[in-house]
Design an enzyme around this catalytic site. Structure first.
Site, PDB file in Angstrom:
ATOM      1  N   HIS A  66       1.898  -6.067  -7.670  1.00  0.00           N
ATOM      2  CA  HIS A  66       2.191  -4.545  -8.082  1.00  0.00           C
ATOM      3  C   HIS A  66       2.300  -4.115  -6.801  1.00  0.00           C
ATOM      4  O   HIS A  66       2.328  -2.870  -7.635  1.00  0.00           O
ATOM      5  CB  HIS A  66       1.173  -4.643  -8.676  1.00  0.00           C
ATOM      6  CG  HIS A  66       0.897  -4.806 -10.541  1.00  0.00           C
ATOM      7  ND1 HIS A  66       2.106  -4.229 -11.027  1.00  0.00           N
ATOM      8  CD2 HIS A  66       0.087  -6.238 -10.898  1.00  0.00           C
ATOM      9  CE1 HIS A  66       2.018  -4.782 -12.626  1.00  0.00           C
ATOM     10  NE2 HIS A  66       0.838  -6.175 -11.954  1.00  0.00           N
ATOM     11  N   ASP A 115      -0.019 -12.043  -9.990  1.00  0.00           N
ATOM     12  CA  ASP A 115       0.330 -10.615  -9.057  1.00  0.00           C
ATOM     13  C   ASP A 115      -0.017 -11.239  -7.579  1.00  0.00           C
ATOM     14  O   ASP A 115      -1.182 -10.505  -6.815  1.00  0.00           O
ATOM     15  CB  ASP A 115      -1.121  -9.857  -9.558  1.00  0.00           C
ATOM     16  CG  ASP A 115      -0.443  -8.382  -9.051  1.00  0.00           C
ATOM     17  OD1 ASP A 115       0.183  -8.948  -8.323  1.00  0.00           O
ATOM     18  OD2 ASP A 115      -1.748  -7.827  -9.394  1.00  0.00           O
ATOM     19  N   SER A 209      -5.626  -2.708  -4.117  1.00  0.00           N
ATOM     20  CA  SER A 209      -4.570  -4.355  -4.091  1.00  0.00           C
ATOM     21  C   SER A 209      -4.491  -4.550  -2.989  1.00  0.00           C
ATOM     22  O   SER A 209      -4.245  -4.027  -2.030  1.00  0.00           O
ATOM     23  CB  SER A 209      -4.300  -3.219  -5.761  1.00  0.00           C
ATOM     24  OG  SER A 209      -4.436  -3.731  -6.967  1.00  0.00           O
TER      25      SER A 209
HETATM   26  C1  5W5 Z   1      -3.477  -0.564  -6.222  1.00  0.00           C
HETATM   27  C2  5W5 Z   1      -1.946   2.161  -5.359  1.00  0.00           C
HETATM   28  C3  5W5 Z   1      -1.844   3.147  -3.342  1.00  0.00           C
HETATM   29  C4  5W5 Z   1      -6.076   0.615  -9.099  1.00  0.00           C
HETATM   30  C5  5W5 Z   1      -2.794   3.590  -2.165  1.00  0.00           C
HETATM   31  C6  5W5 Z   1      -5.668  -0.578  -8.242  1.00  0.00           C
HETATM   32  C7  5W5 Z   1      -2.662   5.124  -1.661  1.00  0.00           C
HETATM   33  C8  5W5 Z   1      -1.254  -1.204  -7.086  1.00  0.00           C
HETATM   34  C9  5W5 Z   1      -0.278  -0.455  -4.964  1.00  0.00           C
HETATM   35  C10 5W5 Z   1       0.133  -1.570  -6.402  1.00  0.00           C
HETATM   36  C11 5W5 Z   1      -1.629   5.302  -4.222  1.00  0.00           C
HETATM   37  C12 5W5 Z   1      -7.716   2.119 -10.013  1.00  0.00           C
HETATM   38  C13 5W5 Z   1      -1.564   4.603  -4.593  1.00  0.00           C
HETATM   39  C14 5W5 Z   1      -2.742   6.387  -2.537  1.00  0.00           C
HETATM   40  C15 5W5 Z   1      -4.910   1.663  -8.646  1.00  0.00           C
HETATM   41  N1  5W5 Z   1      -1.759  -0.657  -6.290  1.00  0.00           N
HETATM   42  C16 5W5 Z   1      -1.763   0.108  -5.134  1.00  0.00           C
HETATM   43  C17 5W5 Z   1      -4.547   5.380  -0.877  1.00  0.00           C
HETATM   44  N2  5W5 Z   1      -2.014   1.680  -3.654  1.00  0.00           N
HETATM   45  C18 5W5 Z   1      -8.191  -0.597  -8.890  1.00  0.00           C
HETATM   46  N3  5W5 Z   1      -3.945  -0.541  -8.310  1.00  0.00           N
HETATM   47  C19 5W5 Z   1      -7.479  -0.027  -9.061  1.00  0.00           C
HETATM   48  O1  5W5 Z   1      -3.494   5.278  -1.126  1.00  0.00           O
HETATM   49  O2  5W5 Z   1      -1.383   1.843  -6.017  1.00  0.00           O
HETATM   50  O3  5W5 Z   1      -4.207  -0.403  -5.504  1.00  0.00           O
HETATM   51  O4  5W5 Z   1      -9.259  -0.421  -9.490  1.00  0.00           O
HETATM   52  F1  5W5 Z   1      -5.904   3.771  -1.565  1.00  0.00           F
HETATM   53  F2  5W5 Z   1      -5.040   5.386   0.239  1.00  0.00           F
HETATM   54  F3  5W5 Z   1      -4.971   6.216  -2.047  1.00  0.00           F
HETATM   55  O5  5W5 Z   1      -8.022  -1.274  -8.002  1.00  0.00           O
HETATM   56  C20 5W5 Z   1      -9.014  -2.937  -7.579  1.00  0.00           C
HETATM   57  C21 5W5 Z   1      -6.688   2.747  -9.975  1.00  0.00           C
HETATM   58  C22 5W5 Z   1      -5.840   3.273  -9.578  1.00  0.00           C
END
Ligand code: 5W5
Length: 259
Positions: A66, A115, A209
């Site tokens: 993802h 994934d 992730s």
């Molecule tokens: C993710 C993500 C991201 C998740 C990092 C878990 C950022 C999915 C990409 C693939 C914006 C809870 C996005 C800013 C998402 N994903 C990645 C920083 N990266 C959860 N999915 C969860 O930078 O979105 O993390 O529970 F992180 F620094 F902000 O994950 C265990 C909410 C949204």
């Protein structure tokens, strides 16, 4: 007189509310010991942290499929190794270009199955005490519920989305799949290729992730899932179990699959 009673009540209430919130860090964790996890990678898109990853050998980094959702040919994908701080100059820190990206063939943007993704670095990583691969679990055996495992990442540290600069870590307790699949939990979405960890206040979140779940001295899982409520007891953290993917991982690492 009345107003001072209200003031005291407000302070007591405020303190109680603050105590109930995770005090930052991955969501309820803490700053990791710098470079104590030399296998940790930050997968970066256009120069910013997107996901965690694990260095498997000199050339390959494992993360979540993802992490490449919405990423196009025009975006730059790189892998940061040897880092504690994302921003500060550090002697062993280096950003590697990616030569090829190999998502698991079963992964799809609208699904949480399979994934996993592998990144092949365009150069061999220079290994040392600050940059070192971590072996994967290859024995397909369930991690016992209640086992304490370690997860680290540069994902958000507050519900408001504050990004940490330095690596954060958290110890989580493994939860049995039956409980995790209850209707009020993940409602049957957790397959035998996945495992759950308790998420009561202390939890992984956005940006974690792809990070490894380390039990003992091996990677057992990879942080998965799309959008989740973080820190909610009834929405446990979900991890892809790497042992069930040994055949695919070996095939790619041995160079029998191209991308
Ligand atoms: C993710 C993500 C991201 C998740 C990092 C878990 C950022 C999915 C990409 C693939 C914006 C809870 C996005 C800013 C998402 N994903 C990645 C920083 N990266 C959860 N999915 C969860 O930078 O979105 O993390 O529970 F992180 F620094 F902000 O994950 C265990 C909410 C949204």
């Amino acid at each position: 007189m009345h107003s001072s009673v209200y003031f005291v009540a407000l302070v007591v209430l405020g303190a109680a509310v603050c105590a109930a919130q995770p005090r930052g860090r991955i969501l309820g964790g803490q700053e990791a010991v710098a470079h104590a996890r030399p296998y940790m990678a930050s997968v970066q898109v256009n120069g910013t942290h997107m996901c965690g990853g694990t260095l498997l050998d000199e050339q390959w980094v494992l993360s979540a499929a993802h992490c490449m959702d919405g990423v196009t040919k025009n975006d730059s994908v790189q892998v940061l190794l040897g880092a504690h701080s994302l921003s500060a100059p550090e002697p062993y820190k280096r950003l590697y270009d990616v030569q090829s990206i190999v998502p698991h063939p079963g992964s799809r943007p609208d699904s949480v199955e399979d994934d996993l993704i592998l990144f092949k670095l365009s150069q061999n990583a220079s290994l040392g005490p600050h940059v070192r691969p971590l072996p994967l679990q290859h024995e397909d055996k369930e991690v016992e519920p209640g086992t304490l495992c370690d997860v680290a990442g540069w994902g958000v540290v507050t519900h408001a989305g504050r990004r940490p600069d330095v690596l954060q870590q958290l110890t989580v307790s493994i939860m049995d799949r039956m409980t995790c699949n209850l209707r009020t939990y993940h409602d049957g979405a957790v397959t035998i290729n996945m495992m759950c960890a308790e998420s009561n206040r202390r939890d992984t979140c956005r940006g974690d992730s792809g990070s490894p779940l380390v039990c003992g001295d091996v990677v057992e899982g990879v942080v998965t899932w799309g959008s989740r409520v973080c820190g909610n007891r009834r929405k446990p953290g979900v991890f892809t179990r790497v042992a069930t993917y040994e055949t695919w991982l070996k095939t790619v690492l041995n160079g029998n699959v191209t991308a």
